[in-house]
Scaffold this active site. Structure first.
Site, mmCIF file in Angstrom:
data_model
loop_
_atom_site.group_PDB
_atom_site.id
_atom_site.type_symbol
_atom_site.label_atom_id
_atom_site.label_comp_id
_atom_site.label_asym_id
_atom_site.label_seq_id
_atom_site.Cartn_x
_atom_site.Cartn_y
_atom_site.Cartn_z
ATOM 1 N N HIS A 85 0.869 -1.181 0.000
ATOM 2 C CA HIS A 85 0.000 0.000 0.000
ATOM 3 C C HIS A 85 0.907 1.233 0.000
ATOM 4 O O HIS A 85 2.016 1.187 0.544
ATOM 5 C CB HIS A 85 -0.836 -0.043 1.283
ATOM 6 C CG HIS A 85 -1.906 0.983 1.387
ATOM 7 N ND1 HIS A 85 -1.663 2.281 1.757
ATOM 8 C CD2 HIS A 85 -3.241 0.893 1.175
ATOM 9 C CE1 HIS A 85 -2.809 2.950 1.777
ATOM 10 N NE2 HIS A 85 -3.782 2.138 1.425
ATOM 11 N N ASP A 136 3.057 -4.736 8.152
ATOM 12 C CA ASP A 136 1.850 -3.939 7.969
ATOM 13 C C ASP A 136 0.669 -4.904 8.105
ATOM 14 O O ASP A 136 0.339 -5.641 7.178
ATOM 15 C CB ASP A 136 1.882 -3.272 6.590
ATOM 16 C CG ASP A 136 0.601 -2.520 6.293
ATOM 17 O OD1 ASP A 136 -0.340 -2.561 7.115
ATOM 18 O OD2 ASP A 136 0.520 -1.888 5.213
ATOM 19 N N GLN A 149 -4.469 -5.431 6.935
ATOM 20 C CA GLN A 149 -5.452 -6.344 6.347
ATOM 21 C C GLN A 149 -5.400 -7.736 6.975
ATOM 22 O O GLN A 149 -6.156 -8.628 6.558
ATOM 23 C CB GLN A 149 -5.229 -6.476 4.830
ATOM 24 C CG GLN A 149 -5.368 -5.178 4.067
ATOM 25 C CD GLN A 149 -6.793 -4.631 4.074
ATOM 26 O OE1 GLN A 149 -7.761 -5.342 4.372
ATOM 27 N NE2 GLN A 149 -6.939 -3.359 3.750
ATOM 28 N N LYS A 172 -10.547 -0.715 10.222
ATOM 29 C CA LYS A 172 -10.629 -1.899 9.361
ATOM 30 C C LYS A 172 -10.958 -3.144 10.176
ATOM 31 O O LYS A 172 -11.050 -4.234 9.642
ATOM 32 C CB LYS A 172 -9.308 -2.108 8.616
ATOM 33 C CG LYS A 172 -9.033 -1.032 7.566
ATOM 34 C CD LYS A 172 -7.755 -1.333 6.822
ATOM 35 C CE LYS A 172 -7.194 -0.120 6.113
ATOM 36 N NZ LYS A 172 -7.952 0.292 4.935
ATOM 37 N N CYS A 191 -4.645 2.458 -3.792
ATOM 38 C CA CYS A 191 -3.417 2.966 -3.154
ATOM 39 C C CYS A 191 -2.262 1.994 -3.310
ATOM 40 O O CYS A 191 -1.469 1.790 -2.376
ATOM 41 C CB CYS A 191 -3.639 3.275 -1.675
ATOM 42 S SG CYS A 191 -4.833 4.561 -1.406
HETATM 43 N N1 PMP Z 1 -1.719 -0.839 4.697
HETATM 44 C C1 PMP Z 1 -2.645 -1.580 4.098
HETATM 45 C C2 PMP Z 1 -2.291 -2.964 3.647
HETATM 46 C C3 PMP Z 1 -3.924 -1.076 3.910
HETATM 47 O O1 PMP Z 1 -4.855 -1.812 3.322
HETATM 48 C C4 PMP Z 1 -4.226 0.240 4.364
HETATM 49 C C5 PMP Z 1 -5.599 0.857 4.145
HETATM 50 N N2 PMP Z 1 -6.179 0.572 2.919
HETATM 51 C C6 PMP Z 1 -3.229 0.955 4.999
HETATM 52 C C7 PMP Z 1 -1.986 0.398 5.162
HETATM 53 C C8 PMP Z 1 -3.464 2.338 5.531
HETATM 54 O O2 PMP Z 1 -4.418 2.305 6.532
HETATM 55 P P1 PMP Z 1 -5.005 3.661 7.143
HETATM 56 O O3 PMP Z 1 -5.474 4.472 5.980
HETATM 57 O O4 PMP Z 1 -6.121 3.205 8.009
HETATM 58 O O5 PMP Z 1 -3.901 4.314 7.892
#
Ligand code: PMP
Length: 409
Positions: free
Chosen positions: A126, A203, A206, A229, A367
């Site tokens: 991401h 990270d 997910q 999430k 993203c």
């Molecule tokens: N890492 C991953 C794998 C994600 O899916 C996301 C959110 N789509 C993020 C980081 C960022 O999360 P946040 O916008 O809640 O900070």
């Protein structure tokens, strides 16, 4: 057959937002990788906090402040247990996964990453796990190295090992891809990195909401996730860090609560985790996150993972029967996220037509623009599942995709 032991239809009743109609059609919510819906208990916790418990924490000597402090710190202990961290001081509340990664990049990174050093990420990250490292590399004169993947969307582990060398200062890797659902072999990757004395950030944005994540078992050095999430509020998340690393890291931000004493001559920082929590935090959000964790514990992460695995199998099979549909990401180990493209239809058109059928999916680059490039597509359509989704939701998705075909025939 979807497991009988888990009753998604009953569970759905706890989520008020799921019981509504969109354009006269029952909502089929399949954008859980972006954010999840909230159970009534989480919504109630926020209301209760603001209705009768609201006070600032840590500094108050009166009843309400002490209650709020106990509630806030109680959640830290529950997060520790949920992740199986060694100690509550290893749990830092942040705004979300993004802030957690930025904290490590700015604090650990600016201290230990020097000119000529390298940070290793994968091509499926991401942007939150790319850009903070690019910013750091630009500043330090360091270099970002990228682990490639195969056409199924799996990490090439041999290539990963080849990237690790004496210049590598950190590996930062998604546990589960938010686009293609790949479940990466993070435990093995941590082992390889540690073999060379390199710390690893996972990270977990997910992963933590969908499977049992045990930081001691993974032996990762840092792990981040976002509350929103995992059925909790927005604006709150967690950075887990091994205490021996956190102790050595300078503060990320300065302000109230992160100090033990301040004079104009010298400021002494607070101990961990407070050293990293400057200013009034999202107290209500933390309390809501605690309730979300209670909710997940009541169902059981193993139950959730098993149910979602079955849902993924059903969805993958059903989408495989849709004419002209190509799945993007077919790793052997996956979480319940399916990305796809339809011949001669732009993903945004898929998303718009599905929306009219009450089916909420995501279309775009999610993203993860480098990953789109890797698969040679500008965007994908993505359906991402949670434990409150059902086989009927998969049927509704496929029926709605039939409508897309009618429009574009
Ligand atoms: N890492 C991953 C794998 C994600 O899916 C996301 C959110 N789509 C993020 C980081 C960022 O999360 P946040 O916008 O809640 O900070």
């Amino acid at each position: 057959m979807i497991r009988d032991a888990f009753d998604a239809v009953r569970v759905r009743k706890n989520f008020p937002a799921l019981n509504q109609k969109i354009y006269g059609k029952p909502l089929v919510y399949l954008d859980n990788a972006a954010t999840t819906q909230k159970p009534k208990s989480v919504i109630d916790a926020l209301e209760q906090y603001y209705s009768s418990e609201n006070a600032n924490i840590h500094r108050g000597i009166y009843y309400l402040s002490q209650q709020a402090t106990n509630a806030y710190e109680g959640v830290r202990a529950r997060v520790r247990q949920f992740l199986n961290a060694r100690s509550s001081e290893e749990i830092i509340f942040v705004r979300g996964a993004t802030e957690g990664i930025n904290l490590v990049a700015q604090s650990y990174g600016r201290t230990y990453v020097k000119e000529g050093d390298e940070i290793v990420v994968s091509v499926m990250e991401h942007h939150s796990n790319i850009v903070p490292w690019q910013m750091l590399c630009d500043e330090a004169g360091a270099r970002l190295r990228v682990i490639p993947i195969n056409d199924e969307g799996e990490i090439l582990t041999g290539e990963y090992e080849n990237l690790l060398n004496e210049r590598t200062k950190l590996v930062s890797i998604a546990h589960v891809s938010n686009v293609i659902g790949t479940l990466n072999p993070v435990k093995e990757m941590v082992e390889k990195a540690h073999g060379r004395g390199i710390p690893v950030l996972v990270d977990g944005a997910q992963a933590v909401p969908h499977l049992k994540v045990d930081v001691q078992d993974l032996d990762c050095d840092f792990l981040v996730f976002s509350g929103h999430k995992m059925f909790g509020p927005t604006g709150v998340g967690v950075l887990y860090g091994k205490s021996e690393l956190l102790e050595k890291m300078p503060p990320y931000q300065g302000g109230g609560d992160m100090i033990s004493s301040v004079t104009f001559e010298k400021t002494v920082y607070n101990k961990i985790p407070y050293k990293f929590e400057a200013g009034t935090p999202h107290i209500a959000g933390v309390i809501g996150l605690g309730r979300a964790i209670d909710y997940l514990n009541e169902i059981g992460m193993e139950e959730i993972a098993a149910y979602e695995e079955e849902l993924l199998r059903v969805a993958t099979e059903a989408l495989g029967r849709v004419p002209g549909l190509r799945l993007i990401g077919t790793a052997r180990k996956k979480s319940a996220i399916v990305s796809f493209v339809l011949k001669e239809v732009h993903p945004h058109d898929i998303g718009t037509i599905l929306d009219r059928q009450g089916v909420a999916i995501r279309a775009g680059h999610h993203c993860a623009m480098p990953l789109m490039q890797r698969f040679g597509v500008p965007a994908t359509a993505r359906a991402s599942f949670a434990f409150y989704n059902t086989k009927e939701d998969v049927d509704a998705l496929c029926r709605a995709l039939g409508k897309v075909r009618e429009v574009f025939k």
